[in-house]
Design an enzyme around this catalytic site. Structure first.
Site, PDB file in Angstrom:
ATOM      1  N   LYS A  76     -39.574  55.792 -16.994  1.00  0.00           N
ATOM      2  CA  LYS A  76     -39.712  56.035 -15.561  1.00  0.00           C
ATOM      3  C   LYS A  76     -40.306  57.424 -15.320  1.00  0.00           C
ATOM      4  O   LYS A  76     -40.155  58.303 -16.166  1.00  0.00           O
ATOM      5  CB  LYS A  76     -38.338  55.958 -14.886  1.00  0.00           C
ATOM      6  N   ARG A  99     -32.333  42.185 -15.999  1.00  0.00           N
ATOM      7  CA  ARG A  99     -32.339  40.722 -16.150  1.00  0.00           C
ATOM      8  C   ARG A  99     -32.048  40.324 -17.592  1.00  0.00           C
ATOM      9  O   ARG A  99     -31.546  39.237 -17.846  1.00  0.00           O
ATOM     10  CB  ARG A  99     -33.683  40.176 -15.650  1.00  0.00           C
TER      11      ARG A  99
HETATM   12  N1  BES Z   1     -32.686  49.707 -12.110  1.00  0.00           N
HETATM   13  C1  BES Z   1     -34.022  49.391 -11.763  1.00  0.00           C
HETATM   14  C2  BES Z   1     -34.161  48.943 -10.311  1.00  0.00           C
HETATM   15  C3  BES Z   1     -33.966  49.990  -9.268  1.00  0.00           C
HETATM   16  C4  BES Z   1     -35.034  50.785  -8.884  1.00  0.00           C
HETATM   17  C5  BES Z   1     -32.779  50.133  -8.634  1.00  0.00           C
HETATM   18  C6  BES Z   1     -34.876  51.725  -7.896  1.00  0.00           C
HETATM   19  C7  BES Z   1     -32.601  51.084  -7.648  1.00  0.00           C
HETATM   20  C8  BES Z   1     -33.660  51.863  -7.261  1.00  0.00           C
HETATM   21  C9  BES Z   1     -34.547  48.263 -12.643  1.00  0.00           C
HETATM   22  O1  BES Z   1     -34.039  48.213 -13.925  1.00  0.00           O
HETATM   23  C10 BES Z   1     -36.014  48.440 -12.751  1.00  0.00           C
HETATM   24  O2  BES Z   1     -36.417  49.414 -13.309  1.00  0.00           O
HETATM   25  N2  BES Z   1     -36.761  47.517 -12.219  1.00  0.00           N
HETATM   26  C11 BES Z   1     -38.168  47.578 -12.231  1.00  0.00           C
HETATM   27  C12 BES Z   1     -38.681  46.195 -12.534  1.00  0.00           C
HETATM   28  C13 BES Z   1     -40.142  46.144 -12.817  1.00  0.00           C
HETATM   29  C14 BES Z   1     -40.443  46.880 -14.111  1.00  0.00           C
HETATM   30  C15 BES Z   1     -40.560  44.710 -12.917  1.00  0.00           C
HETATM   31  C16 BES Z   1     -38.636  48.044 -10.849  1.00  0.00           C
HETATM   32  O3  BES Z   1     -38.006  47.679  -9.859  1.00  0.00           O
HETATM   33  O4  BES Z   1     -39.583  48.820 -10.798  1.00  0.00           O
HETATM   34 MN    MN Z   2     -35.181  49.432 -15.263  1.00  0.00          MN
END
Ligand code: BES
Ligand code: MN
Ligand code: ZN
Length: 495
Positions: A275, A349
């Protein structure tokens, strides 16, 4: 917070602070009317002169009010009474709670529940007010003790009313404890709250309550079961994953349990698909689904609901490392289905799919997963609603109704087969991301592939579980929704 009842007339209640609501038309009826009379019409005059602001959520504190026993009187404006629905009532109770907290009132007597709110009965109103006051007075102290001059939060609330309201206050106490548990776990940093810590918390819960048992699976047991999706996520971390299974037996063993599954990513760096540095700290909140299923579990146990409940936490840390799983890897989940990893940041997931497969053995009456799953859900619904997805209209409706009853609302998104297309890959049964369009839905569709024969629903709480900004922190949601769902499942009235 301690909740109790008093059936004294409001002008006689000797309390450090009496809390009443006054509508725009002034103190005509109820507690406000009685107090105004005892105060020789002073309340009416203060409203007319504008010294008391009766606008919605406005607060006015009157010291040493003449003619009544209370030392202070807190007037919360409720605006036009005709528009007091449950959401505005919630806002009113929160405003009162926040005011009391800021002004170091540690003990208060409250009559907000005497307002009319839609067609909701007094037990609903007092339960809701009590939970809201408690939520407004939660203070995080685990890693930062309050400063010496910090105001003390409210610790005791007395509600105007007789013994018939006692069961509602008992419910409130349990629900509030559930919210607190979820918030505390959510707020703890990832260097304290790791998978092993979550397992210890579950263990401690089992030790406190006879009706609770806990089993914990580590890497070896998970490998034995073929949980390679969950293990894949955990592979890059020094903190070993745990599958935590809490059992509460409140009914006959033959009664199918409700099973709650929480995403417990104690820190989500994104893994190799790392990230950006901004806000990465917020990913300590990525175990708020786990926190909510533990909090709701605790509330259910305290309520001694006549149901069977199982809360499962899929706990792992998502880190980049020489051993970490990579984009392009193909892994075989516990179900036997293969998954191509295209983004190691779509890890929620992956831990959930194995946990959901594991739960088949319980033959659940309902299987509900709760997860901070997608940033796309925050884009779609903001911080006000949890995303709700299910193939079962009746279950979705029950959950939505529970959310309305708790003022902890969820909004349904479709998981039609049309979206399944986005999960196709030449290299495996599915890939773990569905591209930019409908990111929350394709995540829901992914999970749906592992719950085909189950009465299953998915709650995406990425927006509702925590707030950013000045008041950053875990909200404890959707503990309210879940507990109301469980109470309804147990046959209790929820409103
Ligand atoms: N934990 C995150 C989702 C999230 C993002 C929760 C911001 C709260 C605030 C999740 O694991 C994630 O990183 N999801 C990605 C999925 C994508 C790579 C398909 C996302 O939402 O960017
Ligand atoms: Mn994630
Ligand atoms: Zn995540």
């Amino acid at each position: 917070m301690d909740f109790s009842l008093t059936d004294q007339s409001p002008e006689r209640i000797d309390t450090p602070c009496l809390v009443i609501a006054v509508p725009a038309e002034g103190p005509r009826s109820g507690a406000a009317g009685i107090l105004d009379e005892a105060m020789d019409g002073a309340l009416q005059k203060l409203c007319a002169s504008g010294d008391i602001d009766t606008g919605y959520r406005r607060t006015t504190l009157i010291h040493q009010p003449a003619g009544i026993a209370a030392q202070r009187l807190l007037v919360v404006g409720c605006g036009e009474l005709g528009r007091l629905d449950r959401v505005r009532f919630d806002g009113l109770c929160m405003a009162a709670g926040q005011f009391l907290r800021k002004h170091a009132v540690t003990e208060a007597c409250v009559s907000l529940h005497q307002l009319e709110v839609e067609d909701l009965d007094e037990p609903w109103r007092v339960r809701h007010a009590a939970v809201a006051l408690d939520r407004a007075n939660y203070v995080y102290t685990a890693t930062k003790p309050p400063e010496d001059d910090a105001p003390h939060p409210l610790t005791a609330a007395v509600f105007a009313g007789g013994a018939e309201l006692q069961p509602a206050l008992d419910e409130a106490r349990a629900i509030a404890a559930g919210y607190r548990r979820a918030r505390e776990l959510g707020n703890l940093p990832a260097n304290i709250c790791n998978p092993a810590y979550l397992a210890q918390q579950a263990q401690a819960l089992a030790e406190r309550h006879d009706a609770v048992e806990v089993e914990t699976l580590g890497r070896a047991e998970m490998a034995e079961l073929g949980m390679d999706a969950l293990l894949g996520v955990a592979q890059g971390s020094e903190n070993d994953p745990r599958l935590i299974v809490l059992h509460y037996r409140g009914a006959d063993v033959d009664l199918p349990p409700v099973v709650l599954v929480g995403k417990g990513i104690t820190f989500d760096s994104g893994g190799l698909s790392i990230k950006p540095r901004e806000h990465m700290d917020q990913m300590k909140f990525d175990m708020c689904g786990a926190a909510a299923v533990i909090g709701a579990f605790e509330a259910c146990v305290r309520l001694a609901l006549p149901i069977n409940l199982i809360s499962v936490v899929a706990a792992a840390e998502n880190m980049p490392d020489g051993k970490a799983y990579r984009p392009g890897d193909v892994i075989t989940s516990m179900s036997g289905k293969t998954i191509e990893i295209l983004n190691t940041d779509a890890e929620g997931r992956l831990v959930l799919c194995d946990a959901l497969t594991y739960c088949e053995r319980f033959e659940p009456a309902a299987l509900i997963d709760v997860a901070t799953l997608t940033g796309a859900c925050v884009i779609a619904l903001g911080h006000h609603a949890s995303g709700l997805m299910s193939h079962h209209d009746d279950l979705a409706e029950e959950l939505q109704a529970a959310g309305r009853a708790a003022v902890d609302r969820a909004w349904r998104l479709p998981i039609w087969d049309d979206y399944q297309e986005q999960l196709k890959t030449p290299f495996a049964d599915m890939k773990n991301i569905g591209g930019m369009p409908a990111g929350s839905i394709t995540a829901g569709c992914f999970l749906g592939r592992f719950t085909e024969d189950q009465r299953w629903a998915h709650l995406d709480i990425a927006g509702s579980a925590w707030k950013w900004g000045a008041t950053e922190g875990a909200t404890g949601r959707p503990v309210g929704l879940l507990v109301h769902f469980l109470m309804a499942h147990a046959g209790r009235a929820t409103g």
